[in-house]
Design an enzyme around this catalytic site. Structure first.
Site, mmCIF file in Angstrom:
data_model
loop_
_atom_site.group_PDB
_atom_site.id
_atom_site.type_symbol
_atom_site.label_atom_id
_atom_site.label_comp_id
_atom_site.label_asym_id
_atom_site.label_seq_id
_atom_site.Cartn_x
_atom_site.Cartn_y
_atom_site.Cartn_z
ATOM 1 N N LYS A 1 0.838 -1.214 0.000
ATOM 2 C CA LYS A 1 0.000 0.000 0.000
ATOM 3 C C LYS A 1 0.869 1.260 0.000
ATOM 4 O O LYS A 1 0.645 2.171 -0.788
ATOM 5 C CB LYS A 1 -0.930 0.024 1.236
ATOM 6 C CG LYS A 1 -1.848 -1.170 1.349
ATOM 7 C CD LYS A 1 -2.752 -1.092 2.574
ATOM 8 C CE LYS A 1 -2.031 -1.057 3.897
ATOM 9 N NZ LYS A 1 -1.298 -2.304 4.252
ATOM 10 N N ARG B 1 -9.539 0.978 8.996
ATOM 11 C CA ARG B 1 -9.103 -0.368 9.327
ATOM 12 C C ARG B 1 -10.131 -1.119 10.141
ATOM 13 O O ARG B 1 -9.891 -2.276 10.514
ATOM 14 C CB ARG B 1 -7.843 -0.262 10.168
ATOM 15 C CG ARG B 1 -6.574 -0.611 9.438
ATOM 16 C CD ARG B 1 -5.486 -0.365 10.443
ATOM 17 N NE ARG B 1 -4.295 -1.088 10.233
ATOM 18 C CZ ARG B 1 -3.247 -0.601 9.569
ATOM 19 N NH1 ARG B 1 -3.310 0.539 8.972
ATOM 20 N NH2 ARG B 1 -2.153 -1.304 9.511
ATOM 21 N N ARG C 1 11.773 -5.763 4.956
ATOM 22 C CA ARG C 1 11.599 -4.326 4.689
ATOM 23 C C ARG C 1 12.608 -3.489 5.470
ATOM 24 O O ARG C 1 12.917 -3.770 6.610
ATOM 25 C CB ARG C 1 10.187 -3.889 5.074
ATOM 26 C CG ARG C 1 10.002 -2.372 4.958
ATOM 27 C CD ARG C 1 8.564 -1.956 4.973
ATOM 28 N NE ARG C 1 7.872 -2.386 6.166
ATOM 29 C CZ ARG C 1 6.564 -2.231 6.346
ATOM 30 N NH1 ARG C 1 5.824 -1.678 5.401
ATOM 31 N NH2 ARG C 1 5.993 -2.647 7.440
ATOM 32 N N ARG D 1 11.597 -1.637 10.871
ATOM 33 C CA ARG D 1 10.562 -1.088 11.746
ATOM 34 C C ARG D 1 10.408 -1.974 12.983
ATOM 35 O O ARG D 1 10.533 -3.187 12.875
ATOM 36 C CB ARG D 1 9.232 -1.035 10.973
ATOM 37 C CG ARG D 1 8.793 0.365 10.622
ATOM 38 C CD ARG D 1 7.662 0.415 9.638
ATOM 39 N NE ARG D 1 6.419 -0.242 10.058
ATOM 40 C CZ ARG D 1 5.307 -0.260 9.331
ATOM 41 N NH1 ARG D 1 5.288 0.352 8.152
ATOM 42 N NH2 ARG D 1 4.231 -0.873 9.757
ATOM 43 N N ARG E 1 -0.097 -8.881 13.396
ATOM 44 C CA ARG E 1 -0.723 -7.850 12.548
ATOM 45 C C ARG E 1 -1.621 -8.500 11.492
ATOM 46 O O ARG E 1 -2.689 -7.988 11.157
ATOM 47 C CB ARG E 1 0.351 -6.985 11.887
ATOM 48 C CG ARG E 1 0.947 -5.963 12.864
ATOM 49 C CD ARG E 1 2.298 -5.458 12.417
ATOM 50 N NE ARG E 1 2.281 -4.773 11.142
ATOM 51 C CZ ARG E 1 3.357 -4.618 10.362
ATOM 52 N NH1 ARG E 1 4.525 -5.101 10.729
ATOM 53 N NH2 ARG E 1 3.260 -3.971 9.230
#
Ligand code: AP5
Ligand code: MG
Length: 217
Positions: free
Chosen positions: A13, A88, A127, A160, A171
Site C-alpha cells: 500500500k 481499518r 523491509r 521497523r 498484525r
C-alpha cells in the site's frame, strides 16, 4: 480522486500510494506514517500509539478518526486523497463515510491489493525504512544503492519495530479479524476493485494506475 488502498500489512500500500499520489496530484495520507512521525517527535499522540503499534494491535478508533478528520480538513486534501492504512475497522469506515457525506464528496473507489500470506511475511521481515523520510526499501526486492543508506535523502535505513516475525503474524491476524470485514462494507457500496499485487513493483503500479484512470476526472 478520492481513493482508499485496502490490503494486509505488506501488500504494498505504502509503496504504491506514493506513486498514485504523484500521478494524480493528491496527498498520500498514511495513518501509520503519521503515527510513526509522532513517535519520532515524542508527542503525546506518539506515546499513546506506540504501545499498540509495537504489539501489532490497532490504535483505538476514536484516536485515529479524530486524527484523520483533522488531516482531511487541510487544504491539500479538499480535492482528493489517497488513504493508506485507514480505515481499518467498520466504525472507522462509517466515520469516514459520514465525514465525506458532510463534505458532499463521497469516496470514488477502494482498491484492494491481493497478495498471499507467505509473500507478505517475507516482504515485511525484509523491509527497511528510512528513519528520516520514511522511504521504503526491501533487502532483496528493492535494495538501496548503498546498504543501510536511503537513496532519496541519505538517511539511515532500519527495520521497523513492528516488522519482527511474531509482531507481523499478529498484525496479519488483526487484519483478518478487524479489517477484512471492510471488504464486504465497500463491496456492498459498489466501490471495491481488485488489483493483483504480486510481481514487479512497476507492474503493480501499471495495473493500479490503469484502474484508477477510469475514475480520474
Ligand atoms: P501501517 O504503517 O499502516 O502498517 P501496515 O498496514 O501493517 O502496512 P505496512 O506499512 O506494513 O505495509 P504496506 O502495505 O504499506 O507495504 P509496503 O509498501 O511498505 O500501520 C502500522 C501500525 O499503526 C498498525 O499496526 C497500527 O498499530 C497503527 N495504525 C495505522 N493505521 C491505523 C488505523 N487506521 N487504525 C488503528 N491503528 C492504526 O511494502 C512492504 C515491503 O514489501 C517493502 O519492503 C517493499 O519494498 C516490498 N514490496 C512492495 N511491493 C512489492 C512487490 N510488488 N514485490 C516485492 N516486494 C514488494
Ligand atoms: Mg505502509
Amino acid at each position: 480522486m478520492r481513493v482508499i488502498l485496502l490490503g494486509p500489512p505488506g501488500a504494498g500500500k505504502g509503496t504504491q500510494a506514493v506513486r498514485i499520489a504523484e500521478a494524480f496530484g493528491i496527498p498520500h495520507i498514511s495513518t501509520g506514517d503519521i503515527f510513526r512521525e509522532n513517535v519520532r517527535g515524542e508527542t503525546k499522540l506518539g506515546g499513546e500509539a506506540k504501545r499498540y503499534m509495537d504489539a501489532g494491535e490497532l490504535v483505538p478508533d476514536e484516536v485515529v478518526v479524530g486524527m484523520v478528520a483533522d488531516r482531511l480538513a487541510q487544504a491539500d486534501a479538499v480535492d482528493g486523497f489517497c488513504l493508506d492504512g485507514f480505515p481499518r475497522t467498520v466504525p472507522q469506515a462509517q466515520a469516514l463515510e459520514d465525514l465525506l457525506v458532510d463534505r458532499d464528496a463521497p469516496l470514488e473507489v477502494v482498491v484492494r491489493f491481493l497478495v498471499d500470506h507467505d509473500e507478505v511475511v517475507q516482504r515485511l521481515t525484509g523491509r527497511r525504512s528510512c528513519v528520516d523520510c520514511g522511504a521504503v526499501f526491501h533487502a532483496e526486492h528493492a535494495p538501496p544503492k548503498d546498504e543501510g543508506v536511503c537513496d532519496k535523502c541519505g538517511g539511515e535505513l532500519v527495520q521497523r519495530d513492528d516488522d519482527t516475525e511474531d509482531v507481523v503474524l499478529n498484525r496479519l491476524d488483526v487484519y483478518r479479524k478487524q479489517t477484512e470485514p471492510l471488504e464486504h462494507f465497500y463491496w456492498e457500496r459498489g466501490l471495491l476493485r481488485d488489483v493483483e499485487a504480486v510481481g514487479e513493483v512497476d507492474n503493480v503500479t501499471e495495473r493500479a494506475l490503469g484502474l484508477l484512470r477510469e475514475y480520474a476526472s
